[in-house]
Design an enzyme around this catalytic site. Structure first.
Site, PDB file in Angstrom:
ATOM      1  N   HIS A  31     -27.840 -34.739 -35.777  1.00  0.00           N
ATOM      2  CA  HIS A  31     -27.746 -35.957 -36.150  1.00  0.00           C
ATOM      3  C   HIS A  31     -26.268 -36.828 -35.678  1.00  0.00           C
ATOM      4  CE1 HIS A  31     -30.879 -35.457 -39.806  1.00  0.00           C
ATOM      5  NE2 HIS A  31     -30.974 -35.004 -38.691  1.00  0.00           N
ATOM      6  N   SER A  78     -34.610 -35.913 -34.137  1.00  0.00           N
ATOM      7  CA  SER A  78     -33.678 -36.521 -34.856  1.00  0.00           C
ATOM      8  C   SER A  78     -32.418 -36.782 -34.380  1.00  0.00           C
ATOM      9  CB  SER A  78     -33.175 -35.533 -36.169  1.00  0.00           C
ATOM     10  OG  SER A  78     -34.356 -35.220 -37.007  1.00  0.00           O
TER      11      SER A  78
END
Length: 298
Positions: A249, A203
């Site tokens: 993220h 991610s």
């Protein structure tokens, strides 16, 4: 003086951008400086001023082949590759291969690859970790997934975002962007996350590609609304869904934006210095953060 909306000198409407003459489905705001035909990032070849299309470069050489000084280059100065998605395919294959291995071996393999703040984390039972010198986990955790939906979303993002970026940046620069974004996401998780919070998956790297896509679209004067909407939606999921490591993220996104800005805005005369200097600066920040956090834990 105000200009008429439809005049050639007025602001560009992203909905009426022309398509690349070689790839009509790709809208672009860049034209060849010689023939003035619209060209997409894959067809852009750096010239002394602006960009030229492949045909004009071949015609300019007089031999049907570009001279050494004018070899096809991407917008970031990378070489034009025959397969502009090769690195993306390799990265996708590595992620899928590790996922299959995890399915076959189970949590025991995950325990050897996952990134966690302190040891032993719950529910994992790894005996060692980054704090004990296993820095390889910053890399292996980027390719480790447990849930089918997790790898599915990440690999879709890798394919959709990675291919155009690889074509625009070139293989080496694109690979540096991917790896450094993933490392930055892992480093922020390692520094900020709670002692029992595990982190795994690509991610951070995918968010780095998303940030880089926004920078590239801005550089090419494309309509920013689609990428802004996609970024906002992903950030909404990041901070509202449970079980998501927001640190990975955010870390990947910030690194991706910084690296991409250095890649596409580097002045031509100092392009390599600025581009690789930006990558080195991001890597240095990652290393300092990991060393600092490790000193707190040991």
């Amino acid at each position: 003086m105000d200009q008429a909306p439809g005049s050639p000198q007025g602001p560009r409407d992203a909905q009426h951008l022309p398509g690349c003459y070689r790839h009509p489905d790709r809208e672009t705001g860049i034209s060849c400086t010689r023939c003035e035909r619209p060209i997409c990032p894959e067809c852009m070849i750096s010239a002394s001023v602006g960009f030229q299309c492949p045909e004009c470069v071949r015609e300019g050489s007089g031999t049907g082949h570009a001279p050494a000084a004018n070899q096809p280059r991407t917008i970031a100065g990378g070489s034009i590759a025959a397969d502009p998605r090769l690195i993306t395919k390799i990265l996708l294959g590595l992620n899928v291969a590790v996922f299959i291995a995890v399915l076959a071996v189970g949590d025991r393999l995950v325990n050897e690859l996952v990134l966690v703040g302190e040891w032993p984390p719950y529910p994992f039972v790894a005996e060692d970790g980054v704090a004990e010198g296993q820095w390889y986990r910053l890399v292996t955790s980027m390719f480790t997934h447990q849930e089918p939906w997790h790898i599915a979303f990440n690999m879709l993002g890798l394919w959709w975002l990675g291919g155009p970026l690889e074509a625009a940046l070139g293989r080496a620069r694109y690979l540096a962007l991917y790896m450094l974004s993933g490392l930055a996401g892992g480093a922020l998780t390692y520094v900020v996350a709670g002692a029992s919070q595990a982190s795994l998956g690509a991610s951070g790297a995918i968010f780095g590609l998303l940030g880089a896509t926004a920078v590239l679209m801005r550089r090419l004067n494309y309509d920013m609304r689609p990428v802004i909407a996609l970024l906002a939606l992903n950030l909404l999921f990041t901070f509202t869904w449970s079980g998501i490591a927001w640190e990975a993220h955010v870390g990947g996104l910030v690194a991706g934006v910084a690296i991409a800005y250095g890649m596409v805005h580097a002045p031509r005369e100092r392009r390599a210095l600025v581009q690789w200097g930006t990558c080195a600066a991001v890597l240095l920040v990652v290393l300092v953060a990991v060393v600092f956090r490790t000193a707190q834990l040991v």
